[in-house]
Design a protein around this motif. Structure first.
Motif, short mmCIF file in Angstrom:
data_model
loop_
_atom_site.label_atom_id
_atom_site.label_comp_id
_atom_site.label_asym_id
_atom_site.label_seq_id
_atom_site.Cartn_x
_atom_site.Cartn_y
_atom_site.Cartn_z
N SER A 309 -38.93 5.39 66.99
CA SER A 309 -40.32 5.08 67.31
C SER A 309 -40.40 3.62 67.74
N ALA A 310 -41.29 3.33 68.70
CA ALA A 310 -41.39 1.97 69.22
C ALA A 310 -42.72 1.77 69.93
N ASP A 311 -43.12 0.51 70.02
CA ASP A 311 -44.23 0.11 70.88
C ASP A 311 -43.65 -0.33 72.21
N THR A 312 -44.31 0.03 73.30
CA THR A 312 -43.78 -0.30 74.63
C THR A 312 -44.76 -1.19 75.39
N LYS A 313 -44.20 -1.96 76.29
CA LYS A 313 -45.01 -2.84 77.14
C LYS A 313 -44.28 -3.06 78.45
N SER A 314 -45.02 -3.01 79.55
CA SER A 314 -44.41 -3.24 80.85
C SER A 314 -45.30 -4.15 81.69
N ASN A 352 -40.49 -3.40 67.90
CA ASN A 352 -40.60 -2.66 66.62
C ASN A 352 -39.90 -1.31 66.72
N LEU A 353 -38.75 -1.29 67.39
CA LEU A 353 -38.00 -0.05 67.55
C LEU A 353 -37.26 0.28 66.26
N LEU A 354 -37.69 1.34 65.63
CA LEU A 354 -37.09 1.79 64.38
C LEU A 354 -36.23 3.01 64.66
N VAL A 355 -34.96 2.97 64.23
CA VAL A 355 -34.03 4.08 64.41
C VAL A 355 -33.53 4.51 63.04
N GLN A 356 -33.70 5.81 62.73
CA GLN A 356 -33.23 6.35 61.46
C GLN A 356 -32.29 7.51 61.74
N ASN A 357 -31.11 7.48 61.06
CA ASN A 357 -30.10 8.52 61.21
C ASN A 357 -29.97 9.32 59.93
N PHE A 358 -29.95 10.66 60.10
CA PHE A 358 -29.83 11.57 58.96
C PHE A 358 -28.63 12.47 59.16
N ARG A 359 -28.01 12.87 58.06
CA ARG A 359 -26.96 13.90 58.09
C ARG A 359 -27.35 14.96 57.09
N ASN A 365 -28.56 5.89 57.73
CA ASN A 365 -28.59 4.56 58.35
C ASN A 365 -29.99 4.28 58.88
N THR A 366 -30.41 3.04 58.75
CA THR A 366 -31.67 2.58 59.33
C THR A 366 -31.40 1.31 60.14
N GLN A 367 -31.96 1.26 61.33
CA GLN A 367 -31.68 0.12 62.21
C GLN A 367 -32.96 -0.29 62.94
N PHE A 368 -33.12 -1.63 63.09
CA PHE A 368 -34.23 -2.17 63.85
C PHE A 368 -33.70 -2.80 65.12
N ARG A 369 -34.38 -2.53 66.24
CA ARG A 369 -33.90 -3.03 67.53
C ARG A 369 -35.07 -3.57 68.35
N GLU A 370 -34.70 -4.29 69.39
CA GLU A 370 -35.59 -4.66 70.48
C GLU A 370 -34.84 -4.42 71.78
N THR A 371 -35.54 -3.87 72.75
CA THR A 371 -34.91 -3.56 74.03
C THR A 371 -35.72 -4.18 75.16
N ASP A 372 -35.00 -4.88 76.06
CA ASP A 372 -35.63 -5.48 77.23
C ASP A 372 -34.89 -5.01 78.48
N LEU A 417 -31.23 -6.00 65.14
CA LEU A 417 -31.74 -6.89 64.11
C LEU A 417 -31.15 -6.54 62.75
N SER A 418 -31.26 -7.47 61.86
CA SER A 418 -30.82 -7.23 60.48
C SER A 418 -31.79 -6.27 59.80
N ASP A 419 -31.40 -5.81 58.62
CA ASP A 419 -32.21 -4.82 57.93
C ASP A 419 -33.61 -5.32 57.62
N ASP A 420 -33.76 -6.61 57.34
CA ASP A 420 -35.09 -7.14 57.04
C ASP A 420 -35.77 -7.72 58.28
N MET A 421 -35.16 -7.54 59.46
CA MET A 421 -35.70 -7.96 60.76
C MET A 421 -35.88 -9.48 60.85
N SER A 422 -35.19 -10.24 59.97
CA SER A 422 -35.35 -11.69 59.98
C SER A 422 -34.33 -12.39 60.86
#
Length: 838
Positions: A309-314, A352-359, A365-372, A417-422
């Motif tokens: 899930s993420a917020d997008t802007k262009s 605020n791209l949140l990625v969650q992986n399930f098995r 795994n949980t990961q926070f990203r930003e994409t440009d 980003l790190s787990d705490d997004m800092s």
């Protein structure tokens, strides 16, 4: 459209009038005649073969008709004494109505003298045309949408215009399809452009709506056109003139999500004509969001699930600049030249791209990203054309040349980003600079045959040399300020060159049979050679040369009361553009990878169409049905990779069939209020032809879309227009794309003797956001995504014309090159999209 109705119906009226004249001659008396001469209002020259139709005064009851001779003279017989209205028309001119003609006797002449027609391409201020000009015109091989009469698009771009055109569908991202197929060719003023070659979507956003005169939808291209375009060809005709004098037009608009500014000037002195113009458009506040869920079935039957899930802007900035010149050497020889520049800068970001992986439903795994993502390009088209005409009307030779170049710079950066997004763990960057060059030479001959020139032979040859280059690499940087280091993986960094040579020849013949039938057969042959290489490999990519015969056949029959029925068949070839060939691995979404396939073959499509148009009073209705069969269809192949990644590439494994219909109507309720609308519906069947149950896929279903447009003229030069469009769920090979709708309203006021216009528009003003749901289903993959776009917009538009042009000579027919032979990408995309050719 009234001119077309008159023209067709006069074939019947002429025969009736002739019989009446013969009958009165046998009785030894001379019947009453209405005589006159059709002339050009500015040059005073006669208009040969203009048509004249006689009506009972104040009604739509047609009494008789006639066709002018070579000197513009016409006469009408077969009417009783009374009061009549006469309508005189010819292709390219406004229909003129002469009211209140009194016939007082059954014998003798009523001479109305010269009847002056005004060229419809140049509506002079001194001429007032009553009533609503029609938005749609039907011809044998195309449907024409007269965009200059649509004020709701003011301040918009080409995308806003095409949303109003019958048989076309434009989604929320600006992707264009015709009758459900996105494999179409878009021309600008009958020629291709490097801007459109890179991306049809972005090309449309660079063309201001105010500069579009008409849009031609050609569903059955003849042999003269390149063999590309499963669905057909879209030709965007811009406003241009061949008048004497100087004129400039300034226009601007500003809104909640975009602003634009344009300045165009024209000048003509004697045999020279010049045009110079520029247009810039900025888009901002284009926000949205998306959610994505994908489930992969692993080889051990365990399930890997990924949620995103993420917020997008262009933001985007487009520019288009042009300079053109034409010169009349003498009466029969003409030269035209043009230079067009285009720029496009677009950025897209995901925050605020949140990625969650399930098995097996256990969070691993949980990961926070930003994409440009950055998608920038500049383009240039240079054309020089020579046309020679002859004393014989319609005979013509044209030598056309075109050089196009597109430089692209595409990149995407994924910030992990790190787990705490800092803090930033690392960054992954993909650079893909690319270049497309193309040089085309074309020679066309047009030769009217027979005494009356009703038969036309067209033939010619063409050669296209293309060179495309893509340099791609991946880099990794540790931390927020780390230095980027190239990834040594050879699959992620390489360069790719693709040279293509297409040589073609064609012949087409048009003739009229039994007065009411027209037949147009044609054949085209194209031979293609390809040379492709990877820079870091010694052996080239083996792609064999191939030749293709492309037949076409168009038939039409004129029926009573101006009705027409037409049928057509054509074969189309769709070569893969570099959107599908580019081997750059696009990992802008780290869980969805895409890579082109350099070894793709072309796909072939057979198209069959049957159409019928009818008219009654002030209403036109057009029906058409079609069948489309495609073999070797280029389709995506999706496979799971590393448990949580969907890898997509392309292959010639598809078989597509589509059965559909289009119904369109245009209603002029009165001279102030008009409505037009259409419904498109087709049933699609898609099959990738694979037997392996892990990869086999097929899908089928109905797709329905519709549009409605209304126009109302208010007193004191005010006008209000409204538009709405909706498309249902769209069937795809491995799933579906969700439906959507949109609407808009505009009001404008003309002032200062119609030199200026000011208006207000609103789009989707009752809807805060749109949602589009997409689904992909394979034996090993289930993916559901929801894209949300906030598309509410309010805008203020202003335009003003300085100076005045006066018509001094008839405009010369301009010829230009059409390169239409690639399976293009009206779809949006990154990186690879910039590698498309015309």
């Amino acid at each position: 459209m009234k001119k077309l109705v008159n023209f067709l119906s006069l074939f019947i009226l002429l025969s009736t009038g002739s019989l009446l004249a013969q009958q009165t001659a046998k009785n030894g008396s001379t019947p009453a005649k209405i005589v006159g001469v059709a002339k050009d209002s500015n040059s005073g020259e006669p208009i040969p073969y203009a048509t004249a139709a006689l009506y009972t005064s104040g009604s739509d009851t047609n009494i008789a008709g006639g066709v002018a001779d070579g000197d513009g003279k016409f006469f009408i017989t077969g009417m009783e004494p009374g009061t009549y209205d006469l309508k005189v028309s010819f292709l390219g001119y406004e229909t003129l109505t002469v009211k209140g003609i009194e016939v007082v006797s059954k014998t003798g002449d009523v001479n109305i003298g010269d009847v002056s027609l005004v060229d419809e391409g140049f509506a002079l201020e001194e001429v007032t045309v009553q009533g609503q000009r029609e938005l749609i015109e039907e011809r044998v091989d195309r449907t024409i949408y007269k965009a200059e009469n649509d004020k709701t698009t003011a301040g918009g771009d080409g995308t806003d215009v095409l949303r109003r055109v019958p048989m076309l569908s434009v989604d929320l991202d600006g992707n264009v399809s015709m009758r459900g197929s996105s494999n179409i060719t878009v021309l600008i003023d009958n020629r291709p452009s490097a801007i459109a070659a890179s991306s049809i979507t972005n090309a449309l956003k660079q063309i201001p709506a105010d500069e579009i005169k008409a849009v031609e939808v050609i569903t059955s291209p003849s042999a003269k056109y390149d063999a590309e375009g499963t669905s057909g060809v879209i030709n965007i005709v811009t406003k241009k003139n061949n008048l004497q004098g100087m004129s400039a037009n300034i226009r601007t608009g500003t809104g909640l999500r975009g602003s634009d500014f344009g300045l165009n000037a024209s000048a003509r002195k004697g045999k020279f004509g010049f045009t110079l113009g520029g247009f810039g458009r900025a888009g901002y506040n284009i926000n949205g969001s998306y959610n994505n869920s994908q489930i992969i079935t692993n080889e051990d039957n365990s399930l890997s699930k990924t949620l995103q899930s993420a917020d997008t802007k262009s933001n985007n900035l487009f520019g288009r600049y042009n300079f053109g010149v034409d010169y009349e050497i003498d009466k029969y020889n003409f030269i035209t030249g043009a230079v067009n520049f285009g720029i496009r800068n677009r950025t897209n970001s995901e925050n605020n791209l949140l990625v969650q992986n399930f098995r097996d439903d256990i969070l691993t795994n949980t990961q926070f990203r930003e994409t440009d993502v950055k998608d920038n390009s500049n383009s240039v088209d240079v054309s020089l054309n020579y046309t020679k005409t002859f004393e014989k009307k319609g005979k013509e030779i044209a030598l056309l040349t075109l050089y196009s170049r597109n430089n692209g710079e595409n990149s995407n950066i994924n910030t992990i980003l790190s787990d705490d997004m800092s803090s930033v763990d690392y960054k992954l960057k993909n650079d893909n600079p690319n270049k497309n060059e193309e040089f085309t030479v074309q020679l066309d001959f047009v030769d009217p045959l027979g005494k009356d020139g009703q038969s036309i032979l067209e033939y010619g040859a063409k050669n296209i040399l293309r060179k495309a280059y893509s340099d791609f690499a991946y880099f990794r940087a540790e931390g927020a300020n780390g230095e980027y280091i190239e990834n040594p993986d050879p699959d992620l960094s390489n360069d790719f060159s693709y040279d293509q040579n297409v040589t073609a020849g064609y012949v087409s013949y048009t003739t009229t049979l039994f007065k009411n039938y027209t037949i147009k057969p044609g054949i085209r042959y194209e031979y293609t050679t390809i040379n492709a290489n990877f820079g870091k490999e010694t052996s080239p990519v083996e792609i064999p040369a191939y030749g293709t015969f492309v037949p076409s056949l168009n038939l039409s029959r004129k029926l009573a009361n101006g009705n027409m029925i037409k049928a057509s068949y054509n074969r189309r070839i769709s070569r893969p553009s570099l959107r599908y060939l580019n081997p750059n691995l696009d990992r802008s979404n780290l869980n969805q990878w895409t890579q082109g396939n350099p070894e793709l073959d072309p796909e072939l499509t057979d198209n069959f169409e049957l159409g019928y148009s009818t008219f009654f009073k002030s209403t036109m209705i057009s029906f058409s049905g079609f069948f489309r069969n495609t073999t070797g269809s280029i389709q995506p192949v999706r496979t799971p990779q590393d448990d949580d990644i969907i890898f997509t590439t392309y292959d010639n494994i598809g078989h597509e069939r589509a059965y559909g219909t289009n119904i369109f109507t245009n209603i002029s309720i009165n001279n102030k209020f008009s409505l037009n609308g259409s419904v498109d519906a087709y049933y699609a069947f898609l099959d990738n032809g694979l037997s392996d149950p892990n990869y086999a896929a097929s899908n089928d279903g109905f797709v329905i879309s519709g549009r409605l447009f209304g126009n109302y003229s208010l007193p004191n030069d005010w006008q209000i227009q409204a538009f709405t469009f909706a498309r249902g769920r769209q069937v795809q090979l491995q799933g579906s794309s969700g439906g959507f709708y949109m609407y808009g309203m505009g009001i404008n006021k003309q002032f200062d003797e119609k030199r200026g216009t000011i208006g207000f528009g609103a789009d989707n003003f009752l809807t805060k956001e749109f949602k589009m749901k997409n689904e992909i289903v394979t034996p090993t993959i289930v993916q559901n995504s929801t894209n949300i776009m906030r598309n509410m917009n309010f805008k203020i538009n202003f335009s003003y014309r300085i100076g005045k042009l006066s018509m001094d000579q008839k405009p010369r027919r301009k010829k230009s090159i059409n390169n239409d032979d690639l399976k293009g990408g009206s779809e949006g995309g990154q990186g690879a999209e910039m590698m498309q050719n015309k």
